[in-house]
Design an enzyme around this catalytic site. Sequence first.
Site, mmCIF file in Angstrom:
data_model
loop_
_atom_site.group_PDB
_atom_site.id
_atom_site.type_symbol
_atom_site.label_atom_id
_atom_site.label_comp_id
_atom_site.label_asym_id
_atom_site.label_seq_id
_atom_site.Cartn_x
_atom_site.Cartn_y
_atom_site.Cartn_z
ATOM 1 N N HIS A 189 0.942 -1.119 -0.112
ATOM 2 C CA HIS A 189 -0.050 -0.138 0.067
ATOM 3 C C HIS A 189 0.855 1.348 0.062
ATOM 4 C CE1 HIS A 189 -3.750 -2.040 0.375
ATOM 5 N NE2 HIS A 189 -3.383 -2.811 1.473
ATOM 6 N N ARG A 297 -14.623 5.341 -11.131
ATOM 7 C CA ARG A 297 -14.796 4.393 -10.034
ATOM 8 C C ARG A 297 -15.918 4.876 -9.058
ATOM 9 N NH1 ARG A 297 -8.980 4.255 -10.125
ATOM 10 N NH2 ARG A 297 -8.036 2.218 -10.892
ATOM 11 N N ARG A 333 -17.824 2.833 -14.102
ATOM 12 C CA ARG A 333 -18.109 1.195 -13.503
ATOM 13 C C ARG A 333 -19.235 1.230 -12.499
ATOM 14 N NH1 ARG A 333 -12.573 -1.236 -11.172
ATOM 15 N NH2 ARG A 333 -13.345 0.115 -9.439
ATOM 16 N N GLU A 432 -11.495 -9.166 -16.186
ATOM 17 C CA GLU A 432 -10.459 -9.292 -15.166
ATOM 18 C C GLU A 432 -10.341 -10.652 -14.272
ATOM 19 O OE1 GLU A 432 -11.728 -6.060 -12.170
ATOM 20 O OE2 GLU A 432 -13.749 -6.306 -12.617
ATOM 21 N N ASN A 455 -4.804 -5.506 -13.081
ATOM 22 C CA ASN A 455 -4.367 -5.630 -11.501
ATOM 23 C C ASN A 455 -5.021 -7.451 -11.264
ATOM 24 O OD1 ASN A 455 -3.565 -3.406 -11.943
ATOM 25 N ND2 ASN A 455 -4.517 -2.301 -10.334
ATOM 26 N N ARG A 466 -0.738 -9.824 -5.317
ATOM 27 C CA ARG A 466 0.108 -8.864 -5.858
ATOM 28 C C ARG A 466 0.742 -7.837 -4.551
ATOM 29 N NH1 ARG A 466 -1.501 -4.946 -8.696
ATOM 30 N NH2 ARG A 466 0.217 -4.693 -10.347
#
Length: 545
Positions: A189, A297, A333, A432, A455, A466
């Site tokens: 992060h 988003r 989205r 995704e 991602n 990840r």
Amino acid sequence: MSDMKEFHGRGVYDAAAVGKVFLLKHKKTQVRRTHVDDIKREIKRFEQAKALSISQLDEIYKRTIEEVGSEDAGIFEIHMMLLDDEDYNEYISDVLSKGFNAEYAVALASDYFCELFAAMDDDYMSERSADIKDVSERVIANLKGAAQGEGLNEPSIVCADDLSPSETAELDREMVLAFVTAHGSVNSHTAILARSMNVPAIVGVGDAFLSSLSNGSICAVDGGSGDVIVNPDEGTLEKFNQRLSADKQELIRLDELRGKENITLDGRSIEICVNVNGESEIGAAAECDASGVGLFRSEFLYLEGESYPSEDRQFDAYKRVLESMNGKRVVIRTLDIGADKSADYFELKKEENPALGLRAIRICLTRPEIFKTQIRALYRASIYGRLAIMFPMISSVSEVEQALALCSEVKQELDECGVAYSKDVEIGIMIETPAAAVISDRLATMVDFFSVGTNDLTQYTLACDRQNPQLEQFCDTHHEAIIRLIEYSCQNIHDNGGWIGICGELATDLSLTEAFLKMGIDELSVSPPFVLRLRKRVRSLNLSR
């Protein structure tokens, strides 16, 4: 003789910096166990310290949203949730009820849950160990009346063993020349925050690096190569100063690309769009000279309040972003909540593996009224610009069928009520999950476009978290399987007359730009600072070679 020392780590953000070292040392908070007579008073002390901690985290969360967006600020929402966790609070209450002091109770709870989470097989849950420690140390500091962190009073290169997300966010970014840590992951992060802040950063330099430092030492950092030079000699300083000068000139040249086309030397054009993390970034999106918004988003509307956002609240936000883009396409989205993004009022059950759990389109289809409210707001706003609606986390044909059926229901209801909406709204899905890519031949017949979320596609394809630093060597973002899935999806949507974009981190990877254009990708969507860099890369390519 020069006392220059050279170290090497993993670069997080490709930029250079030279400056004085600010050594951020983690002060070990000494906690003593004492018995108290007034248990009620001790419980009150804990509650006050916890409330102050939540208030501090909320301030950090809001500031981080303004600076880097809601996606990267989400970790602080997790921290607030951890402080309100029922099991965590019950453990502390149990210790307090036995007559021990609040500092000891919090420290004991921290040790217990850190050990519990760290031992879990699930990578997502094991990562919460560091978060528990971070929030617990904040509560203990507030119980002791100690200040959190240290202040920077001049531009410096911040060096530390590691940096928690809150430590990173609390530093005055105007005073941060670069981040360098002995440990940490390029996908942590903290590293993500550094990239969002456009600050050169290097992780994993090693313990020997810290022992060579003292406050005031001069350090030169290359966030691209991962090189860190302590006490650089004159020759090295000259090289870095030349790099800094070149970087400044590059920014000037990039700015000259404003208004230019995104077109290769041999005439292949592509749209370069921008990712928008919430309402606070609408202005930046409109000013960065992008072809449009490739990803808006919408979940920030659900995360910012304590109850479901009303249809009118959503309508106002969607209308604003559509109007701000002056007729350019805006891809919004639909609700993508779950995994590491949640809101208490959704009352989602705890899951052993949230990344594979009830999230995104799965929540929307199991709570259709919430979904229909969002779809109504979107269609009502569609008359104010060029809207495209995108469904996340698709893995089957039936999910798309259900989502399209709800869209048809909403349009019929709007027609019956005489409410205007655009008849030209494009509908798309995110690629995704490997499942969506594999059946993209069937999905392509149902929608107008695909957008690849690299991602999640990466971690689901490679079965690699990840965020887990232990898996860095296995998490190959250029893995042949990922590229094949993207190319296969590209072929299928084009065969059915649609278009395809990429909105994940791979869109910013300039080493893949040529490959993406050659396979036929129509759009790349990136954060605002990357728009002009990507334009420069596109304009330098000759695909006919």
